[in-house]
Design a protein around this motif. Structure first.
Motif, PDB file in Angstrom:
ATOM      1  N   LYS A 152      -7.348  62.125  36.900  1.00  0.00           N
ATOM      2  CA  LYS A 152      -8.390  62.811  37.677  1.00  0.00           C
ATOM      3  C   LYS A 152      -8.359  62.437  39.150  1.00  0.00           C
ATOM      4  O   LYS A 152      -8.510  63.298  40.014  1.00  0.00           O
ATOM      5  N   GLU A 153      -8.176  61.135  39.451  1.00  0.00           N
ATOM      6  CA  GLU A 153      -8.250  60.721  40.857  1.00  0.00           C
ATOM      7  C   GLU A 153      -7.096  61.327  41.667  1.00  0.00           C
ATOM      8  O   GLU A 153      -7.250  61.672  42.822  1.00  0.00           O
ATOM      9  N   LYS A 154      -5.949  61.489  41.003  1.00  0.00           N
ATOM     10  CA  LYS A 154      -4.834  62.118  41.713  1.00  0.00           C
ATOM     11  C   LYS A 154      -5.047  63.634  41.808  1.00  0.00           C
ATOM     12  O   LYS A 154      -4.526  64.312  42.689  1.00  0.00           O
ATOM     13  N   GLU A 174      -7.853  65.133  42.384  1.00  0.00           N
ATOM     14  CA  GLU A 174      -9.049  65.493  43.148  1.00  0.00           C
ATOM     15  C   GLU A 174      -8.782  66.642  44.129  1.00  0.00           C
ATOM     16  O   GLU A 174      -9.618  67.519  44.316  1.00  0.00           O
TER      17      GLU A 174
END
Lengths: 251, 251
Positions: free
Chosen positions: B103-105, B107
């Protein structure tokens, strides 16, 4: 505006702006609302950035409200401008210099911006242009005398006028721009001013009455020496229907 | 495409995409080119991201070329869609899961995307839909039988069709969609198919000939038992002029 944006760029959609072409009509003159900031000799269209949690249409409404001080104005998205080099000019650097913002902090601002164009048509006599920042002048400028504009704002303005002219073939204009009671020649001059050309009186009368939005009043224009012309008003319900459904003079 | 983008998001305009509504006409059928990816049950319009150093119009041409395999197709920007919550659905997460992207990548991908809509009208019999990723199906689907689409793609499709219908009142269509020699009834059926309604034969004949883009040929349609209809072709130069300047049936 810019300084507030740069203080927390994460609150705004990156690489996206709104530009509003606000046309003003009154008494056979077509003007456009322009801004001159202290950091450039050139004028600009009023515009703004888009909060990440806001619809782009709402961001356009905000620009319009802030600049005209009035609400509920008809606003239409007409095109989006996204040339690779559209804000590749010195302009961005000049703005950053003016505010004393270092280049690396201003990168958010100097990257390519795609801008969504909206246009509105208002009665300029009823609107007092609103200054938003203290470093700017905001004025109604005759559309024949538009000075040099920043970036691609001239192209955006031209495209808006082209769209407005085209849309005269799809929907009526006049409501909010003419007095409540008006004559056919007054309405014709509104069309002529927007189109930038003379229209044949008989053809205009035939076409405009065929749309079915005019109510002939049992009054004539006063203060007219002889042959006082008839007064008309818009049938607001039919007018709104035609705006919604388009002129049914097509196929 | 997505994986390549996420490998270096700095090469792409953040928060901006292109969606193309590619209408296909042939033999009185209007279809639309849709894609089904393996990560969703829903279909989607073909689209893509915009390289930071590329005009948005060029990015749209790339999508169209990649999907149809042919170049030089008329493509028109018609509207930009930017509701605050337009890609706030589970869809983005599903895509990231499918590719195994944390998820963080991802965003960059899950933030709000504003999408610029383009439409094209092609002869679907002459185009083989091109599969771009191996996880997808791409098909011509009858516009009456469009299945559920991801995100706001149905709204984008509806708006494109509405624009195409409106633009029939502003410019001609038919070139590249009909055989070089065609009959007036064939042309009328093209208009009827796009408009989704029957047109009066005499009115259509009168209006279409008034545009001045038709050349009546000294031939009749063969293989027709009796009363063979006349064949026509487009006067290409006049046709292009009218596309450029608009139908002069306005004010």
């Amino acid at each position: 505006m810019l300084k507030a944006v740069l203080e927390d760029t994460s609150l705004y959609q990156p690489g996206l702006s709104i530009d509003c072409v606000i046309f003003g009509f009154h008494d056979n003159q077509l003007k456009v609302l322009l801004i001159k900031t202290k950091y450039s000799e050139k004028w600009a269209l009023p515009g703004g950035f888009v909060p990440v949690d806001e619809d782009i249409d709402q961001a356009a409404v905000t620009v319009l409200n802030n600049r005209t001080g009035v609400k509920g104005i008809f606003l239409r998205q007409f095109a989006t401008f996204g040339c690779a080099k559209r804000n590749d000019s010195d302009f961005s650097s000049i703005v950053l210099d003016f505010y004393g913002i270092p280049k690396e902090k201003g990168e958010w601002y100097t990257n390519r911006f795609v801008t969504v164009g909206y246009y509105a048509l208002v009665d300029f006599s009823q609107i007092i242009p609103q200054q938003v920042g203290k470093n700017e002048t905001v004025e109604w400028i005759d559309h024949h005398a538009v000075p040099e504009l920043i970036l691609d704002h001239k192209e955006i303005l031209d495209k808006a006028l082209e769209t407005l002219r085209m849309e005269l073939n799809l929907m009526p204009v006049g409501y909010n721009l003419l007095p409540e009671k008006f004559t056919i020649p007054e309405l014709q001059r509104l069309y002529e001013t927007i189109l930038g050309k003379k229209l044949d009186r008989r053809n205009f009368l035939r076409k405009i009455t065929a749309i079915g939005i005019l109510v002939k009043l049992d009054e004539k224009k006063s203060n007219v020496a002889h042959k006082a012309p008839n007064l008309y008003s818009f049938d607001k319900q039919k007018y709104q229907e035609v705006v919604k459904n388009g002129l049914n003079q097509g196929w």
